[in-house]
Design a protein around this motif. Sequence first.
Motif, PDB file in Angstrom:
ATOM      1  N   LEU A  21       0.822  -1.217   0.000  1.00  0.00           N
ATOM      2  CA  LEU A  21       0.000   0.000   0.000  1.00  0.00           C
ATOM      3  C   LEU A  21       0.857   1.268   0.000  1.00  0.00           C
ATOM      4  O   LEU A  21       0.335   2.369   0.051  1.00  0.00           O
ATOM      5  N   GLN A  22       2.161   1.098  -0.014  1.00  0.00           N
ATOM      6  CA  GLN A  22       3.114   2.213   0.083  1.00  0.00           C
ATOM      7  C   GLN A  22       2.831   3.050   1.330  1.00  0.00           C
ATOM      8  O   GLN A  22       2.900   4.279   1.305  1.00  0.00           O
ATOM      9  N   HIS A  23       2.484   2.360   2.397  1.00  0.00           N
ATOM     10  CA  HIS A  23       2.165   3.065   3.633  1.00  0.00           C
ATOM     11  C   HIS A  23       3.381   3.127   4.556  1.00  0.00           C
ATOM     12  O   HIS A  23       3.997   2.101   4.848  1.00  0.00           O
ATOM     13  N   ASN A  24       3.719   4.345   4.966  1.00  0.00           N
ATOM     14  CA  ASN A  24       4.819   4.589   5.919  1.00  0.00           C
ATOM     15  C   ASN A  24       6.222   4.286   5.373  1.00  0.00           C
ATOM     16  O   ASN A  24       7.172   4.279   6.149  1.00  0.00           O
ATOM     17  N   VAL A  25       6.357   4.084   4.080  1.00  0.00           N
ATOM     18  CA  VAL A  25       7.674   3.747   3.533  1.00  0.00           C
ATOM     19  C   VAL A  25       8.559   4.997   3.450  1.00  0.00           C
ATOM     20  O   VAL A  25       9.726   4.972   3.852  1.00  0.00           O
ATOM     21  N   THR A  26       7.999   6.095   2.980  1.00  0.00           N
ATOM     22  CA  THR A  26       8.738   7.365   2.986  1.00  0.00           C
ATOM     23  C   THR A  26       9.118   7.734   4.408  1.00  0.00           C
ATOM     24  O   THR A  26      10.262   8.121   4.671  1.00  0.00           O
ATOM     25  N   GLU A  27       8.151   7.567   5.323  1.00  0.00           N
ATOM     26  CA  GLU A  27       8.390   7.893   6.733  1.00  0.00           C
ATOM     27  C   GLU A  27       9.519   7.047   7.302  1.00  0.00           C
ATOM     28  O   GLU A  27      10.318   7.525   8.110  1.00  0.00           O
ATOM     29  N   LEU A  28       9.582   5.786   6.882  1.00  0.00           N
ATOM     30  CA  LEU A  28      10.649   4.902   7.354  1.00  0.00           C
ATOM     31  C   LEU A  28      12.021   5.472   6.995  1.00  0.00           C
ATOM     32  O   LEU A  28      12.883   5.622   7.865  1.00  0.00           O
ATOM     33  N   PHE A  29      12.228   5.813   5.732  1.00  0.00           N
ATOM     34  CA  PHE A  29      13.554   6.255   5.323  1.00  0.00           C
ATOM     35  C   PHE A  29      13.867   7.670   5.830  1.00  0.00           C
ATOM     36  O   PHE A  29      15.019   7.988   6.134  1.00  0.00           O
ATOM     37  N   GLU A  30      12.833   8.502   5.963  1.00  0.00           N
ATOM     38  CA  GLU A  30      13.052   9.803   6.595  1.00  0.00           C
ATOM     39  C   GLU A  30      13.442   9.613   8.055  1.00  0.00           C
ATOM     40  O   GLU A  30      14.287  10.342   8.581  1.00  0.00           O
ATOM     41  N   GLY A  31      12.846   8.613   8.677  1.00  0.00           N
ATOM     42  CA  GLY A  31      13.173   8.286  10.066  1.00  0.00           C
ATOM     43  C   GLY A  31      14.621   7.857  10.205  1.00  0.00           C
ATOM     44  O   GLY A  31      15.294   8.217  11.171  1.00  0.00           O
ATOM     45  N   VAL A  32      15.099   7.099   9.237  1.00  0.00           N
ATOM     46  CA  VAL A  32      16.499   6.674   9.244  1.00  0.00           C
ATOM     47  C   VAL A  32      17.399   7.910   9.207  1.00  0.00           C
ATOM     48  O   VAL A  32      18.350   8.035   9.991  1.00  0.00           O
ATOM     49  N   VAL A  33      17.078   8.830   8.311  1.00  0.00           N
ATOM     50  CA  VAL A  33      17.870  10.062   8.180  1.00  0.00           C
ATOM     51  C   VAL A  33      17.868  10.834   9.504  1.00  0.00           C
ATOM     52  O   VAL A  33      18.918  11.279   9.987  1.00  0.00           O
ATOM     53  N   ARG A  34      16.712  10.949  10.123  1.00  0.00           N
ATOM     54  CA  ARG A  34      16.624  11.713  11.378  1.00  0.00           C
ATOM     55  C   ARG A  34      17.411  11.040  12.498  1.00  0.00           C
ATOM     56  O   ARG A  34      18.062  11.719  13.303  1.00  0.00           O
ATOM     57  N   GLN A  35      17.359   9.720  12.536  1.00  0.00           N
ATOM     58  CA  GLN A  35      18.114   8.997  13.561  1.00  0.00           C
ATOM     59  C   GLN A  35      19.620   9.186  13.374  1.00  0.00           C
ATOM     60  O   GLN A  35      20.361   9.344  14.339  1.00  0.00           O
ATOM     61  N   ILE A  36      20.056   9.172  12.125  1.00  0.00           N
ATOM     62  CA  ILE A  36      21.476   9.389  11.831  1.00  0.00           C
ATOM     63  C   ILE A  36      21.888  10.793  12.282  1.00  0.00           C
ATOM     64  O   ILE A  36      22.909  10.989  12.918  1.00  0.00           O
ATOM     65  N   ARG A  37      21.044  11.781  11.959  1.00  0.00           N
ATOM     66  CA  ARG A  37      21.373  13.172  12.310  1.00  0.00           C
ATOM     67  C   ARG A  37      21.406  13.400  13.808  1.00  0.00           C
ATOM     68  O   ARG A  37      22.235  14.145  14.309  1.00  0.00           O
ATOM     69  N   LEU A  38      20.473  12.749  14.530  1.00  0.00           N
ATOM     70  CA  LEU A  38      20.441  12.892  15.991  1.00  0.00           C
ATOM     71  C   LEU A  38      21.792  12.524  16.585  1.00  0.00           C
ATOM     72  O   LEU A  38      22.317  13.210  17.466  1.00  0.00           O
ATOM     73  N   ARG A  39      22.349  11.408  16.090  1.00  0.00           N
ATOM     74  CA  ARG A  39      23.632  10.945  16.613  1.00  0.00           C
ATOM     75  C   ARG A  39      24.771  11.826  16.159  1.00  0.00           C
ATOM     76  O   ARG A  39      25.665  12.130  16.926  1.00  0.00           O
ATOM     77  N   ARG A  40      24.705  12.261  14.898  1.00  0.00           N
ATOM     78  CA  ARG A  40      25.731  13.174  14.382  1.00  0.00           C
ATOM     79  C   ARG A  40      25.743  14.465  15.220  1.00  0.00           C
ATOM     80  O   ARG A  40      26.787  14.928  15.655  1.00  0.00           O
ATOM     81  N   ASP A  41      24.555  15.020  15.447  1.00  0.00           N
ATOM     82  CA  ASP A  41      24.472  16.292  16.153  1.00  0.00           C
ATOM     83  C   ASP A  41      24.907  16.160  17.609  1.00  0.00           C
ATOM     84  O   ASP A  41      25.522  17.067  18.155  1.00  0.00           O
ATOM     85  N   SER A  42      24.603  15.026  18.222  1.00  0.00           N
ATOM     86  CA  SER A  42      25.003  14.873  19.625  1.00  0.00           C
ATOM     87  C   SER A  42      26.508  14.659  19.727  1.00  0.00           C
ATOM     88  O   SER A  42      27.122  14.998  20.732  1.00  0.00           O
ATOM     89  N   LYS A  43      27.113  14.101  18.659  1.00  0.00           N
ATOM     90  CA  LYS A  43      28.560  13.930  18.632  1.00  0.00           C
ATOM     91  C   LYS A  43      29.259  15.274  18.510  1.00  0.00           C
ATOM     92  O   LYS A  43      30.291  15.518  19.094  1.00  0.00           O
ATOM     93  N   GLU A  44      28.645  16.146  17.681  1.00  0.00           N
ATOM     94  CA  GLU A  44      29.245  17.459  17.438  1.00  0.00           C
ATOM     95  C   GLU A  44      29.100  18.364  18.642  1.00  0.00           C
ATOM     96  O   GLU A  44      29.905  19.249  18.873  1.00  0.00           O
ATOM     97  N   ALA A  45      28.055  18.147  19.425  1.00  0.00           N
ATOM     98  CA  ALA A  45      27.761  19.040  20.562  1.00  0.00           C
ATOM     99  C   ALA A  45      28.819  18.900  21.654  1.00  0.00           C
ATOM    100  O   ALA A  45      29.483  17.899  21.755  1.00  0.00           O
TER     101      ALA A  45
END
Length: 195
Positions: free
Chosen positions: A171-195
């Motif tokens: 149904l193509q349900h939540n698939v975009t959200e899944l990969f956007e979620g991956v990006v956000r999770q990666i950034r969270l860790r990147r940003d906390s490393k930089e802080a």
Amino acid sequence: SRTEPRGSWSSGSSDSDGSWASLYRVVLLGDSGVGKTSLVNLFAGVQDKDVPEQQIEDTYERTLSVDGEETTLMVMDTWEAEKREDNWFHNYCMQVGNAYVIVYSITDRGSFESASELRIQLRRTRQAENIPIILVGNKTDLVRCREVSVEEGRACAVVFDCKFIETSATLQHNVTELFEGVVRQIRLRRDSKEA
Ligand code: GDP
């Protein structure tokens, strides 16, 4: 800095003005038949307006614009590519990801149990690292065949310290959200490393 190679696999760092996208390797894990290939195919076609970059065998590269920032994901659907007797290839997959998507089918309890085992294996392999892991319950469209409840999926994600989402590739349900979620999770860790 443009002559330098694109962001290194491990850090995914971009230059300070962010003029080129960070690049991260995402590995799909999970039993056969749970929908990994279906999900990655949707990812590959998610943003048709983008120029398709390269496709190397079972690896798909796309640049996503999430929250106004571009990030390139190389998604590897190679978990089942090699039917080797030895575990070399699986160990390799466990080593190379900057993020992991562990997929099970909500219609297959065995695949849910495999997902937990994969999470344990991943933790063992990448002990010291805080890598993003998304647990995905796919095939939500098959309502009457459901064997794993949303609550069980969510609880499992809490226990194993990962994010959770249910999807339907069909149904193509939540698939975009899944990969956007991956990006956000990666950034969270990147940003906390930089802080
Ligand atoms: P993989 O082995 O994990 O790569 O799984 P595939 O992507 O090859 O999918 C296995 C089968 O499940 C195929 O027949 C797909 O069409 C089907 N499938 C995948 N995702 C879904 C889904 O969300 N819903 C339904 N009903 N079938 C799905």
